[in-house]
Design a protein around this motif. Sequence first.
Motif: not given
Length: 168
Positions: A131-137
């Motif tokens: 899983q590759l995730i882009l987030s502001n958290a």
Amino acid sequence: MVKTKKGNQSFPFAVSLFGSVALKTIKDYDPADKRTFAESLTYVGQVLIARKVSQSFSYQITPTYIHRNTVKIEADPHDIFALGFGSRIKLSKRVSFNSEYYYAFDESKSINARNSLAFGVDIETGGHVFQLILSNAITMIEKSFITETTDNFFGGDIHLGFNISRTF
């Protein structure tokens, strides 16, 4: 439309319950005002309501309740209600695009809290899921990313996350 079926009855969505208790161990308080064990706890309760619309698209709505035993300032709420929205689009048999957004109805006054937004890609191999995730958290647990996110995704405050899961 894909429905969960049992006998002659069909149910158009799945419902799951999630709960967690988190202990805050960081000592970000005045040493003269030491927290007790109970004061360091935060509780999360969620109802996950999901529907698989087709073989390639599903979505989820997640009403969320968070209770913090201790807050930074008195104006911060102990109880926070949020509503999460998620989706998954299968791009191929082994790759999917995912998104998730949480709208918090009660926000902390002591920080400039923002709603959490994330986009991700799942890549399934033989027994692994990458899983590759882009987030502001910057955190991964519900009590934090729903209530303590301060970065602006569209202002360029994007963080990269990576998970790997293995099925045995």
